[in-house]
Design an enzyme around this catalytic site. Structure first.
Site, PDB file in Angstrom:
ATOM      1  N   ASP A  13       8.658   1.359  -4.474  1.00 14.92           N
ATOM      2  CA  ASP A  13       7.757   0.726  -3.502  1.00 14.92           C
ATOM      3  C   ASP A  13       8.315   0.723  -2.085  1.00 14.92           C
ATOM      4  O   ASP A  13       8.014  -0.167  -1.286  1.00 14.92           O
ATOM      5  CB  ASP A  13       7.414  -0.720  -3.925  1.00 14.92           C
ATOM      6  CG  ASP A  13       6.773  -0.758  -5.296  1.00 14.92           C
ATOM      7  OD1 ASP A  13       6.087   0.215  -5.645  1.00 14.92           O
ATOM      8  OD2 ASP A  13       6.974  -1.755  -6.015  1.00 14.92           O
ATOM      9  N   GLY A  40       2.643   3.335  -7.973  1.00 16.28           N
ATOM     10  CA  GLY A  40       1.485   2.984  -7.152  1.00 16.28           C
ATOM     11  C   GLY A  40       1.856   3.344  -5.728  1.00 16.28           C
ATOM     12  O   GLY A  40       2.717   2.707  -5.151  1.00 16.28           O
ATOM     13  N   HIS A  41       1.283   4.410  -5.204  1.00 17.13           N
ATOM     14  CA  HIS A  41       1.630   4.891  -3.869  1.00 17.13           C
ATOM     15  C   HIS A  41       0.466   4.605  -2.924  1.00 17.13           C
ATOM     16  O   HIS A  41      -0.628   5.143  -3.102  1.00 17.13           O
ATOM     17  CB  HIS A  41       1.963   6.388  -3.910  1.00 17.13           C
ATOM     18  CG  HIS A  41       3.203   6.682  -4.716  1.00 17.13           C
ATOM     19  ND1 HIS A  41       3.689   7.950  -4.909  1.00 17.13           N
ATOM     20  CD2 HIS A  41       4.066   5.856  -5.361  1.00 17.13           C
ATOM     21  CE1 HIS A  41       4.801   7.880  -5.649  1.00 17.13           C
ATOM     22  NE2 HIS A  41       5.029   6.621  -5.939  1.00 17.13           N
ATOM     23  N   GLN A 221       8.975   5.866  -8.256  1.00 17.01           N
ATOM     24  CA  GLN A 221       9.995   4.849  -8.502  1.00 17.01           C
ATOM     25  C   GLN A 221      11.112   4.972  -7.442  1.00 17.01           C
ATOM     26  O   GLN A 221      10.847   5.402  -6.339  1.00 17.01           O
ATOM     27  CB  GLN A 221      10.565   4.935  -9.928  1.00 17.01           C
ATOM     28  CG  GLN A 221       9.575   4.523 -11.020  1.00 17.01           C
ATOM     29  CD  GLN A 221       8.520   5.567 -11.343  1.00 17.01           C
ATOM     30  OE1 GLN A 221       8.837   6.692 -11.658  1.00 17.01           O
ATOM     31  NE2 GLN A 221       7.268   5.192 -11.256  1.00 17.01           N
TER      32      GLN A 221
HETATM   33  P1  GDP Z   1       5.489   3.500  -2.753  1.00 18.65           P
HETATM   34  O1  GDP Z   1       5.347   3.173  -4.191  1.00 18.65           O
HETATM   35  O2  GDP Z   1       6.893   3.847  -2.377  1.00 18.65           O
HETATM   36  O3  GDP Z   1       4.510   4.526  -2.260  1.00 18.65           O
HETATM   37  O4  GDP Z   1       5.161   2.142  -1.970  1.00 18.65           O
HETATM   38  P2  GDP Z   1       3.947   1.129  -2.294  1.00 18.65           P
HETATM   39  O5  GDP Z   1       2.677   1.706  -1.812  1.00 18.65           O
HETATM   40  O6  GDP Z   1       3.988   0.660  -3.703  1.00 18.65           O
HETATM   41  O7  GDP Z   1       4.409  -0.127  -1.454  1.00 18.65           O
HETATM   42  C1  GDP Z   1       4.593  -0.074  -0.084  1.00 18.65           C
HETATM   43  C2  GDP Z   1       3.647  -1.107   0.564  1.00 18.65           C
HETATM   44  O8  GDP Z   1       4.020  -1.332   1.897  1.00 18.65           O
HETATM   45  C3  GDP Z   1       2.209  -0.625   0.620  1.00 18.65           C
HETATM   46  O9  GDP Z   1       1.352  -1.742   0.556  1.00 18.65           O
HETATM   47  C4  GDP Z   1       2.130   0.034   1.999  1.00 18.65           C
HETATM   48  O10 GDP Z   1       0.814   0.038   2.519  1.00 18.65           O
HETATM   49  C5  GDP Z   1       3.006  -0.892   2.791  1.00 18.65           C
HETATM   50  N1  GDP Z   1       3.740  -0.285   3.897  1.00 18.65           N
HETATM   51  C6  GDP Z   1       4.284   0.962   3.998  1.00 18.65           C
HETATM   52  N2  GDP Z   1       4.987   1.068   5.139  1.00 18.65           N
HETATM   53  C7  GDP Z   1       4.893  -0.118   5.761  1.00 18.65           C
HETATM   54  C8  GDP Z   1       5.435  -0.649   6.984  1.00 18.65           C
HETATM   55  O11 GDP Z   1       6.171   0.010   7.716  1.00 18.65           O
HETATM   56  N3  GDP Z   1       5.128  -1.949   7.284  1.00 18.65           N
HETATM   57  C9  GDP Z   1       4.346  -2.717   6.492  1.00 18.65           C
HETATM   58  N4  GDP Z   1       4.101  -3.963   6.863  1.00 18.65           N
HETATM   59  N5  GDP Z   1       3.821  -2.255   5.347  1.00 18.65           N
HETATM   60  C10 GDP Z   1       4.104  -0.980   4.989  1.00 18.65           C
HETATM   61  P1  IMO Z   2       6.583   3.422  -7.312  1.00 16.92           P
HETATM   62  O1  IMO Z   2       6.475   4.911  -7.504  1.00 16.92           O
HETATM   63  C1  IMO Z   2       8.499  -0.319  -8.470  1.00 16.92           C
HETATM   64  C2  IMO Z   2       9.718  -0.721 -12.666  1.00 16.92           C
HETATM   65  C3  IMO Z   2       8.981  -1.725 -13.514  1.00 16.92           C
HETATM   66  C4  IMO Z   2      10.075  -2.122 -14.491  1.00 16.92           C
HETATM   67  C5  IMO Z   2      10.802  -0.795 -14.731  1.00 16.92           C
HETATM   68  C6  IMO Z   2      10.348  -0.055 -15.978  1.00 16.92           C
HETATM   69  O2  IMO Z   2       5.302   2.783  -6.941  1.00 16.92           O
HETATM   70  O3  IMO Z   2       7.703   3.082  -6.401  1.00 16.92           O
HETATM   71  P2  IMO Z   2       8.195   1.356 -16.621  1.00 16.92           P
HETATM   72  O4  IMO Z   2       6.742   0.993 -16.609  1.00 16.92           O
HETATM   73  O5  IMO Z   2       8.533   2.509 -15.755  1.00 16.92           O
HETATM   74  O6  IMO Z   2       8.747   1.510 -18.000  1.00 16.92           O
HETATM   75  O7  IMO Z   2       8.945   0.067 -15.998  1.00 16.92           O
HETATM   76  O8  IMO Z   2      10.548  -0.003 -13.585  1.00 16.92           O
HETATM   77  N1  IMO Z   2       8.848   0.279 -11.996  1.00 16.92           N
HETATM   78  C7  IMO Z   2       8.579   0.260 -10.675  1.00 16.92           C
HETATM   79  N2  IMO Z   2       8.919  -0.627  -9.716  1.00 16.92           N
HETATM   80  N3  IMO Z   2       7.799   0.789  -8.148  1.00 16.92           N
HETATM   81  C8  IMO Z   2       7.472   1.685  -9.090  1.00 16.92           C
HETATM   82  O9  IMO Z   2       6.893   2.882  -8.801  1.00 16.92           O
HETATM   83  C9  IMO Z   2       7.824   1.434 -10.442  1.00 16.92           C
HETATM   84  N4  IMO Z   2       7.642   2.084 -11.602  1.00 16.92           N
HETATM   85  C10 IMO Z   2       8.291   1.371 -12.541  1.00 16.92           C
HETATM   86  O10 IMO Z   2       8.548  -2.822 -12.737  1.00 16.92           O
HETATM   87  O11 IMO Z   2      10.971  -2.992 -13.870  1.00 16.92           O
HETATM   88 MG    MG Z   3       4.637   1.629  -5.410  1.00 14.27          MG
END
Ligand code: GDP
Ligand code: IMO
Ligand code: MG
Length: 419
Positions: A13, A40-41, A221
């Site tokens: 994340d 979740g991207h 991840q």
């Molecule tokens: P990913 O899994 O690495 O793609 O990241 P996620 O989408 O799960 O989580 C990142 C969250 O932070 C999302 O809600 C993005 O919209 C948000 N985000 C990304 N960059 C920034 C930033 O620079 N500032 C803020 N406030 N939010 C951001």
């Molecule tokens: P993105 O790509 C954050 C975490 C889960 C749990 C562990 C194992 O959005 O960054 P799993 O379902 O893979 O067996 O869970 O890994 N986890 C993540 N945490 N971002 C993710 O993906 C994750 N994918 C799995 O919360 O701790």
């Molecule tokens: Mg994510």
């Protein structure tokens, strides 16, 4: 032309989806190399916020090929939902192709994931319950079903054999379930998966490299969730690191060019496991609130803490990072003193990396830097940022010895500064 890799350096994340979307115009192909719908991207542009789980984050750019690699595990139901929600946006999306060697998540994989977590009780991993672990277990156990099997005559037979094995395994757990409905929905959704081109993606990528195409490999991840190098057993079930891009796409190590390592200006983690710099106080709560730290896949609240340099240095070494990208810098605004973990202390001894044992008792030692109040989300130029922001960036660069090339100050595509 070589392949660039973009991946997370923390516990996921970090903002990978946003940056892949920002960089896509520089590439011909965006290829996801591991993980599945546990990811979740999130992408934000033109007032739209969209979360992708299986589909690569280049999908919103015309003329690009998005590839789901052999290292990815696919749940056809989630995939179909993703396609439907993309179609609802009424935007032009780019082409999507899928490796025949990508493994399928069966309904019984999800049941096994839930049953296993249930049995672990308070020791649970905190998995996303998407069936990731059991699917990768069947892959390495050489029992898995792959995308390329879907159109084969023996598919139903293979499916039933694996399902029956899972039903036997489920008897081991004290876990009630209903399968019929899940199964019907799964077979229905295979029809959507069938409509996409299933390819031998490693050959396709080799030819693309020969033809001079530019390729970006998108990780899911983060490094500290890697099956080998993360905080085992509180990890995911795939190699989330640069080496995972080689095995998850069929690209040779000497074809890897730049490795973009993404990190948050602080740290978060979802699910269980050690987190030395975690803040169980009002600052942690503040980071969660301002940073909107709720999982894009499960909605769970993310644990928050200070940035952890030993963990980042480890991730940089494991991945061979050549460029860093710092995300969510805006979230630190309004904090009087910002802390940076430089090392840990355990039993009166200095420790510079996360040790194999005794992760729970590590005491993080912090360098303190002065914070700032200005809202960075509204900055026009990075040079207009307060001196303290530049001090924070310089301190991290000096410590990490890798240039920080992108500073992100908000979720939108536009809230991105290149240095
Ligand atoms: P990913 O899994 O690495 O793609 O990241 P996620 O989408 O799960 O989580 C990142 C969250 O932070 C999302 O809600 C993005 O919209 C948000 N985000 C990304 N960059 C920034 C930033 O620079 N500032 C803020 N406030 N939010 C951001
Ligand atoms: P993105 O790509 C954050 C975490 C889960 C749990 C562990 C194992 O959005 O960054 P799993 O379902 O893979 O067996 O869970 O890994 N986890 C993540 N945490 N971002 C993710 O993906 C994750 N994918 C799995 O919360 O701790
Ligand atoms: Mg994510």
């Amino acid at each position: 032309m070589k392949v660039d890799v973009l991946l997370g350096l923390q516990w996921g994340d970090e903002g990978k989806g946003k940056i892949v979307d920002v960089l896509t115009n520089n590439y011909d192909i965006i290829a996801r190399f591991q993980g599945g719908p546990n990811a979740g991207h999130t992408l934000e542009f033109d007032g739209i916020k969209h979360v992708l789980h299986t589909i690569p984050s280049g999908i919103f750019h015309k003329g690009i090929i998005n590839l789901i690699g052999n290292g990815v595990v696919i749940d056809p139901v989630i995939f179909e939902n993703e396609i439907n929600s993309l179609n609802k946006l009424n935007l032009e999306i780019s082409e999507l192709v899928i490796s025949k060697k990508a493994h399928l998540i069966l309904p019984t994989h999800k049941l096994l994931d839930a049953a296993s977590e249930h049995a672990k009780g308070k020791n649970k991993i905190g998995s996303t319950l998407k069936g990731i672990g059991p699917t990768y277990m069947d892959k390495t156990g050489r029992n898995g079903l792959r995308v390329g099997d879907i159109k084969s005559k023996s598919f139903n037979e293979k499916y039933t054999k694996l399902k029956n094995k899972h039903i036997e395994l489920l008897k081991f757990f004290d876990f009630e379930y209903k399968l019929d409905e899940l199964e019907n929905r799964w077979f229905e959704s295979l029809e959507t998966l069938k409509k996409f081109k299933h390819i031998e993606s490693e050959h396709y990528l080799h030819k693309s490299i020969r033809d001079g195409k530019k390729i970006l490999a998108e990780g899911a991840q983060g490094t500290l969730l890697d099956i080998d190098f993360g905080s085992y057993p509180f990890v995911t079930s795939s190699n989330t690191i640069t080496a995972g891009a080689c095995t998850g796409l069929g690209i040779a190590p000497n074809q890897i060019n730049d490795v973009f390592g993404i990190f948050k200006a602080y740290c978060t983690r979802v699910g269980s496991g050690p987190f030395p710099t975690e803040l169980n106080d009002e600052i942690g709560e503040h980071l969660g609130k301002i940073g909107n730290e709720f999982g894009a896949t499960t909605g769970r609240s993310r644990r928050c803490g200070w940035i952890d340099l030993p963990a980042l240095k480890y991730a940089i070494n494991i991945n061979g990072v050549t460029q860093l990208m710092m995300m969510k810098s805006d979230v630190l605004s309004g904090i009087e003193t910002i802390k940076i973990c430089t090392h840990y202390i355990n039993n009166n001894k200095r420790i510079d990396h996360l040790p194999f044992e005794d992760n729970e008792d590590l005491k993080p030692i912090y360098k303190e830097l002065k914070g700032w109040n200005k809202n960075l989300m509204e900055l026009e130029n990075l040079s207009d940022a307060p001196k303290e922001v530049h001090d924070y960036i310089s301190y991290l660069e000096n410590e990490l010895k890798i240039p920080i090339k992108i500073i992100s100050v908000g979720p939108d595509r536009k809230q991105t500064f290149f240095r």
